[in-house]
Enzyme design. Structure first.
Site, PDB file in Angstrom:
ATOM      1  N   TYR A  53       0.833  -1.203   0.000  1.00  0.00           N
ATOM      2  CA  TYR A  53       0.000   0.000   0.000  1.00  0.00           C
ATOM      3  C   TYR A  53       0.869   1.255   0.000  1.00  0.00           C
ATOM      4  O   TYR A  53       1.994   1.225   0.474  1.00  0.00           O
ATOM      5  CB  TYR A  53      -0.903   0.008   1.241  1.00  0.00           C
ATOM      6  CG  TYR A  53      -1.982  -1.021   1.272  1.00  0.00           C
ATOM      7  CD1 TYR A  53      -2.343  -1.757   0.147  1.00  0.00           C
ATOM      8  CD2 TYR A  53      -2.660  -1.294   2.461  1.00  0.00           C
ATOM      9  CE1 TYR A  53      -3.342  -2.712   0.209  1.00  0.00           C
ATOM     10  CE2 TYR A  53      -3.664  -2.247   2.523  1.00  0.00           C
ATOM     11  CZ  TYR A  53      -3.992  -2.955   1.398  1.00  0.00           C
ATOM     12  OH  TYR A  53      -4.983  -3.903   1.472  1.00  0.00           O
ATOM     13  N   SER A 236     -13.793  -4.488   1.564  1.00  0.00           N
ATOM     14  CA  SER A 236     -14.809  -3.913   0.666  1.00  0.00           C
ATOM     15  C   SER A 236     -16.229  -4.210   1.131  1.00  0.00           C
ATOM     16  O   SER A 236     -17.084  -4.628   0.341  1.00  0.00           O
ATOM     17  CB  SER A 236     -14.623  -4.405  -0.774  1.00  0.00           C
ATOM     18  OG  SER A 236     -13.429  -3.912  -1.322  1.00  0.00           O
ATOM     19  N   LEU A 238     -18.493  -2.187   1.718  1.00  0.00           N
ATOM     20  CA  LEU A 238     -19.400  -1.264   1.028  1.00  0.00           C
ATOM     21  C   LEU A 238     -19.270  -1.400  -0.489  1.00  0.00           C
ATOM     22  O   LEU A 238     -19.724  -0.533  -1.232  1.00  0.00           O
ATOM     23  CB  LEU A 238     -19.131   0.179   1.464  1.00  0.00           C
ATOM     24  CG  LEU A 238     -19.347   0.462   2.951  1.00  0.00           C
ATOM     25  CD1 LEU A 238     -18.976   1.905   3.276  1.00  0.00           C
ATOM     26  CD2 LEU A 238     -20.795   0.186   3.351  1.00  0.00           C
ATOM     27  N   GLY A 241     -17.767   1.423  -2.335  1.00  0.00           N
ATOM     28  CA  GLY A 241     -18.616   2.611  -2.338  1.00  0.00           C
ATOM     29  C   GLY A 241     -19.931   2.439  -3.059  1.00  0.00           C
ATOM     30  O   GLY A 241     -20.827   3.295  -2.935  1.00  0.00           O
ATOM     31  N   LEU A 243     -22.422   0.513  -2.432  1.00  0.00           N
ATOM     32  CA  LEU A 243     -23.559   0.363  -1.528  1.00  0.00           C
ATOM     33  C   LEU A 243     -23.935   1.648  -0.798  1.00  0.00           C
ATOM     34  O   LEU A 243     -24.961   1.693  -0.122  1.00  0.00           O
ATOM     35  CB  LEU A 243     -23.286  -0.760  -0.527  1.00  0.00           C
ATOM     36  CG  LEU A 243     -23.387  -2.165  -1.123  1.00  0.00           C
ATOM     37  CD1 LEU A 243     -22.749  -3.196  -0.203  1.00  0.00           C
ATOM     38  CD2 LEU A 243     -24.845  -2.524  -1.398  1.00  0.00           C
ATOM     39  N   THR A 244     -23.130   2.698  -0.940  1.00  0.00           N
ATOM     40  CA  THR A 244     -23.543   3.994  -0.386  1.00  0.00           C
ATOM     41  C   THR A 244     -24.631   4.623  -1.248  1.00  0.00           C
ATOM     42  O   THR A 244     -25.347   5.520  -0.789  1.00  0.00           O
ATOM     43  CB  THR A 244     -22.354   4.967  -0.327  1.00  0.00           C
ATOM     44  OG1 THR A 244     -21.955   5.326  -1.672  1.00  0.00           O
ATOM     45  CG2 THR A 244     -21.168   4.358   0.413  1.00  0.00           C
ATOM     46  N   GLY A 245     -24.718   4.196  -2.503  1.00  0.00           N
ATOM     47  CA  GLY A 245     -25.662   4.794  -3.438  1.00  0.00           C
ATOM     48  C   GLY A 245     -25.110   5.996  -4.183  1.00  0.00           C
ATOM     49  O   GLY A 245     -25.791   6.545  -5.070  1.00  0.00           O
ATOM     50  N   LYS A 246     -23.869   6.386  -3.877  1.00  0.00           N
ATOM     51  CA  LYS A 246     -23.354   7.632  -4.451  1.00  0.00           C
ATOM     52  C   LYS A 246     -23.031   7.532  -5.941  1.00  0.00           C
ATOM     53  O   LYS A 246     -22.832   8.559  -6.603  1.00  0.00           O
ATOM     54  CB  LYS A 246     -22.117   8.094  -3.686  1.00  0.00           C
ATOM     55  CG  LYS A 246     -20.912   7.179  -3.778  1.00  0.00           C
ATOM     56  CD  LYS A 246     -19.780   7.712  -2.890  1.00  0.00           C
ATOM     57  CE  LYS A 246     -18.564   6.789  -2.906  1.00  0.00           C
ATOM     58  NZ  LYS A 246     -17.503   7.296  -1.986  1.00  0.00           N
TER      59      LYS A 246
END
Length: 347
Positions: A53, A236, A238, A241, A243-246
């Protein structure tokens, strides 16, 4: 904060784990430090990183910076004892990490030397292999995964050799526990069997992708985790990301993961957005924040040890923490099951 124990190790960790893979590219040193301090104040004692990373992008120029960010925090705060620290030994294929070599008994002390120096510590609580030498069906490789070129004898010999090297590090006090990442049910079973044969360190955890959108583990790895006392660490949760709906309706927020990785590692498909909408509808029906619902679902799976999440701002971290005590009721779980049956394996 919900707490648990990693496998049979006696190491107690929070069921939310702070991921760090953007520290050094998307996040500055100061932002990384602020996230650690905010997480600790909320009862999270578990931080996960890796020698390769940061990501977004991965590069030879930035490799190791994330561990350095954490090491600088340890040096400045003198709070090493407050953190259960997990890092990972990279496997074959990353050309700028030990020339892309596979994981061996010889590479383990070398990789560990580097991580310890960058992290400014003399021990790692959970030392993980980032992926198996023989490959993995994770990261959308499940669609074409073919294990028929594997050598069982070579795989088992490498496992025994590596466990011997790991045990020497345990004896030296440089690691406390061992875990795998991106591993299969067969692989986990073989690691457990090899530990019994060699008296090497028993696998405590497996870090695989798991979320409402990615439930491959339900059909095999979950059973292995249960029967072998191996705790899953989900990454992961979400769905990068989604699943945030963004990202619904074509949205690409500035600075978001999607703006940097247009395909989200193979997760961006029309079926994925349909599945996301189904889960957003469940959350809306029950008056639950979709982020909180997604995190609570993963946290409370019976084979789950801890949920690794990342945030690119303290505001995002605070949003996740606001739902840390949510427990989903039977009606919510029933609707989640219906959405999953309607949208299995959306990517």
């Amino acid at each position: 904060m919900h707490m648990t124990t990693l496998g049979r190790t006696g190491i107690e960790v929070s069921k939310f784990c702070l991921g760090s893979m953007t520290w050094g590219t998307q996040n500055t040193l100061e932002e990384g430090h602020a996230q650690i301090e905010r997480a600790l104040s909320a009862g999270i004692n578990f931080v996960d990183t890796a020698e390769m990373y940061p990501v977004n992008p991965l590069s030879a120029e930035t490799q190791g910076r994330t561990e350095e960010v954490i090491g600088e925090w340890f040096a400045a705060s003198a709070r090493r004892k407050d953190v259960v620290l997990a890092t990972k030994h990279s496997g074959e294929g990353i050309s700028y990490v030990r020339d892309g070599a596979m994981i061996t008994a010889e590479s383990i002390p070398q990789a560990l030397d580097g991580s310890l120096a960058r992290l400014k510590t003399d021990y790692i609580d959970l030392y993980q292999f980032h992926w198996p030498n023989r490959g993995s069906y994770m990261f959308r490789k499940n669609w074409l995964y073919d294990p028929t070129n594997q050598s069982r004898a070579e795989t088992l010999q490498n496992m025994e050799d590596c466990l011997g090297a790991l045990q020497r590090e345990v004896d030296r006090g440089r690691i406390r526990a061992f875990g795998m990442s991106n591993e299969s049910a067969w692989g986990l079973t073989q690691w457990a069997n090899a530990a019994e044969r060699t008296d090497g360190p028993r696998m405590a955890t497996v870090q695989n992708e798991y979320s409402l959108m990615c439930r491959l583990a339900d059909t095999d790895v979950a059973e292995t985790c249960h029967n072998e006392d191996i705790g899953m660490l989900s990454f992961s949760p979400l769905a990068t990301g989604l699943l945030t709906g963004k990202y619904q309706n074509g949205a690409v927020p500035d600075g978001s993961r999607l703006s940097l990785s247009p395909e989200l590692g193979g997760r961006k498909t029309p079926r994925a957005f349909e599945a996301v909408q189904a889960y957003l509808d469940v959350a809306n029906k029950h008056g639950i924040d979709p982020v909180h619902m997604a995190m609570a679902f993963v946290r409370d799976r019976p084979f789950m040890a801890s949920v690794i999440f990342g945030a690119t701002s303290v505001a995002q971290l605070d949003h996740i923490l606001e739902g840390a005590e949510l427990v989903l009721n039977d009606e919510v779980m029933k609707d989640i099951d219906a959405a999953h049956r309607a949208h299995p394996m959306p990517y």
